[in-house]
Design a protein around this motif. Structure first.
Motif, short mmCIF file in Angstrom:
data_model
loop_
_atom_site.label_atom_id
_atom_site.label_comp_id
_atom_site.label_asym_id
_atom_site.label_seq_id
_atom_site.Cartn_x
_atom_site.Cartn_y
_atom_site.Cartn_z
N MET A 1 2.82 -4.89 -6.34
CA MET A 1 3.91 -4.76 -6.86
C MET A 1 4.34 -6.06 -7.95
SD MET A 1 6.99 -3.23 -4.24
CE MET A 1 7.26 -5.05 -3.53
N HIS B 1 0.10 -13.46 -7.15
CA HIS B 1 -0.59 -14.97 -6.42
C HIS B 1 -1.88 -14.75 -5.90
CE1 HIS B 1 0.39 -13.09 -2.67
NE2 HIS B 1 1.77 -12.84 -2.92
N HIS C 1 -2.84 -11.63 -3.79
CA HIS C 1 -3.20 -10.31 -4.50
C HIS C 1 -4.66 -10.72 -5.18
CE1 HIS C 1 1.32 -10.30 -5.07
NE2 HIS C 1 1.28 -9.23 -4.61
N PHE D 1 -5.95 -3.88 1.03
CA PHE D 1 -4.61 -4.28 1.38
C PHE D 1 -4.83 -5.65 2.13
CE2 PHE D 1 -4.58 0.11 0.96
CZ PHE D 1 -3.35 0.52 0.41
N GLY D 2 -3.67 -6.24 2.42
CA GLY D 2 -3.62 -7.64 2.89
C GLY D 2 -3.08 -7.57 4.22
N ASP E 1 0.76 -7.95 5.46
CA ASP E 1 1.63 -7.08 5.68
C ASP E 1 0.91 -6.24 6.73
OD1 ASP E 1 3.80 -6.93 3.51
OD2 ASP E 1 2.02 -7.45 2.52
N PRO F 1 -7.79 -10.85 4.87
CA PRO F 1 -6.95 -11.88 5.32
C PRO F 1 -5.94 -12.45 4.69
CG PRO F 1 -9.41 -12.68 4.96
CD PRO F 1 -9.31 -11.44 4.34
N VAL G 1 -3.79 -15.12 2.74
CA VAL G 1 -4.08 -16.35 1.92
C VAL G 1 -2.57 -17.10 1.97
CG1 VAL G 1 -4.37 -17.40 -0.23
CG2 VAL G 1 -5.61 -15.28 0.27
N MET H 1 1.40 -16.81 1.38
CA MET H 1 1.79 -16.69 -0.21
C MET H 1 2.45 -15.10 -0.37
SD MET H 1 -0.97 -17.99 -2.40
CE MET H 1 -1.64 -19.55 -2.57
P1 AMP Z 1 2.98 -6.77 -2.90
O1 AMP Z 1 2.78 -6.80 -4.17
O2 AMP Z 1 3.56 -7.69 -2.04
O3 AMP Z 1 3.19 -5.28 -2.37
O4 AMP Z 1 1.38 -6.88 -2.01
C1 AMP Z 1 0.40 -6.18 -2.75
C2 AMP Z 1 -0.79 -6.43 -1.69
O5 AMP Z 1 -1.18 -7.71 -1.67
C3 AMP Z 1 -0.52 -5.78 -0.25
O6 AMP Z 1 -1.59 -5.19 0.50
C4 AMP Z 1 -0.20 -7.14 0.49
O7 AMP Z 1 -0.41 -7.08 1.75
C5 AMP Z 1 -1.08 -8.04 -0.20
N1 AMP Z 1 -0.77 -9.40 -0.17
C6 AMP Z 1 0.59 -9.94 -0.46
N2 AMP Z 1 0.58 -11.32 0.10
C7 AMP Z 1 -0.74 -11.68 0.39
C8 AMP Z 1 -1.41 -12.82 1.09
N3 AMP Z 1 -0.47 -13.84 1.05
N4 AMP Z 1 -2.43 -12.90 1.52
C9 AMP Z 1 -3.25 -11.68 1.52
N5 AMP Z 1 -2.92 -10.60 0.90
C10 AMP Z 1 -1.47 -10.63 0.34
#
Ligand code: AMP
Length: 288
Positions: free
Chosen positions: A30, A34, A37, A147-148, A151, A175, A177, A185
């Motif tokens: 989205m 950081h 991502h 995917f992270g 979540d 993993p 971060v 993050m």
């Molecule tokens: P988002 O933009 O929040 O929808 O996240 C996009 C992808 O980045 C998702 O698969 C999240 O799980 C992953 N993600 C977000 N924050 C982190 C983090 N701190 N460490 C690893 N992956 C992350």
């Protein structure tokens, strides 16, 4: 410019790069990127010839009153960061491109895995996620999608969807971060004021305390109730923190259980509010 907004531009790129002669990794986001991502993009680059990143703040995964309008956005910065981390193309559609003007088809994973943890306080959230991820998979057609673990529940649900629907993509979990002080993050961390930001390290600290208690070998260190108490008590000491949930569940099925057993991975997951900001974190726990 490898920043594209339409499916037509995507299809042109697809042909121009000879997609069928290359492996393609995909990182859906989205935006407001950081290091979390960027770690996904780097991993995708290691494992694939080409990497596509999507940046789309998906309206259907926000409920009325949530932060869709205020969600932080900075596409120019995101584009540069994504390309520097190894992206070959950044797909930044608008809602009309994704959903047309009268889309009314959803993809919903049934059963308890979508109803507990974040599903309990955000009952429509995962339906929005699985629908948008399916639409993106259909447009992009990746070999692997990244995917992270941040979540964790989302990852479990997406893996289930991919298995159930035989979607031709391999899901790769990466993993969490963290900031130097341990805070996971998140694009939403910018919402925190100075005092909230200070107190927010209690999430990762609490998970760490649970892990340390298991390592101590105490007699009740395998009991999920004990571990949940350790986590909740630590977070409860912070004046600005309100716990949404603290749960320890089976790391694959999200089923509840009373005691950890060797060979079984538990997911300690939590959501905590600081004012209007809801943060999540988790840790995989196991005993030997
Ligand atoms: P988002 O933009 O929040 O929808 O996240 C996009 C992808 O980045 C998702 O698969 C999240 O799980 C992953 N993600 C977000 N924050 C982190 C983090 N701190 N460490 C690893 N992956 C992350």
């Amino acid at each position: 410019m490898s920043l594209i907004k339409t499916i037509e531009e995507w299809n042109e790129w697809f042909i121009r790069v000879g997609r069928n002669d290359h492996s393609l990794g995909f990182v859906p986001t989205m935006g407001f990127l950081h290091e979390g991502h960027l770690s996904l993009i780097r991993k995708a680059k290691e494992e694939n010839d080409l990497v596509a990143v999507s940046i789309f703040v998906n309206p259907t995964q926000f409920a009325p009153g949530e932060d869709f309008e205020n969600y932080p956005r900075d596409i120019e910065r995101d584009y540069k960061l994504a390309m520097a981390a190894g992206a070959d193309i950044v797909f930044h559609p608008d809602a009309k491109e994704m959903y047309g003007s009268n889309s009314n088809t959803v993809v919903e994973v049934g059963g308890e895995i979508t109803q507990k943890l974040c599903g309990a306080s955000r009952p429509t959230h995962f339906k929005g996620v699985t629908t948008v991820v399916t639409i993106l998979f259909n447009i992009i057609g990746p070999d692997r999608a990244y995917f992270g673990q941040k979540d964790a529940q989302q990852g479990i649900i997406i893996q289930k969807m991919v298995r159930d629907l035989h979607q031709p993509v391999k899901v790769v979990m990466c993993p969490i971060v963290r900031e130097e002080d341990g805070l996971a993050m998140s694009s939403r961390n910018v919402y925190l004021n100075t005092e909230e930001r200070k107190q927010a390290i209690c999430l990762s600290e609490a998970l760490q305390l649970a892990e340390e208690y298991i390592a101590s070998g105490a007699e009740d260190a395998n009991r999920t109730e004990t571990l949940k108490q350790i986590i909740s008590q630590h977070i409860g000491r912070q004046s600005l923190a309100t716990i949404d949930y603290v749960q320890i569940l089976d790391g694959e099925t999200l089923e509840e259980f009373a005691c950890l057993e060797p060979g079984k991975t538990a997911l300690a997951a939590l959501a905590v509010r600081f004012g209007n900001t809801r943060l999540i974190d988790n840790k995989l726990l196991s005993i030997s």
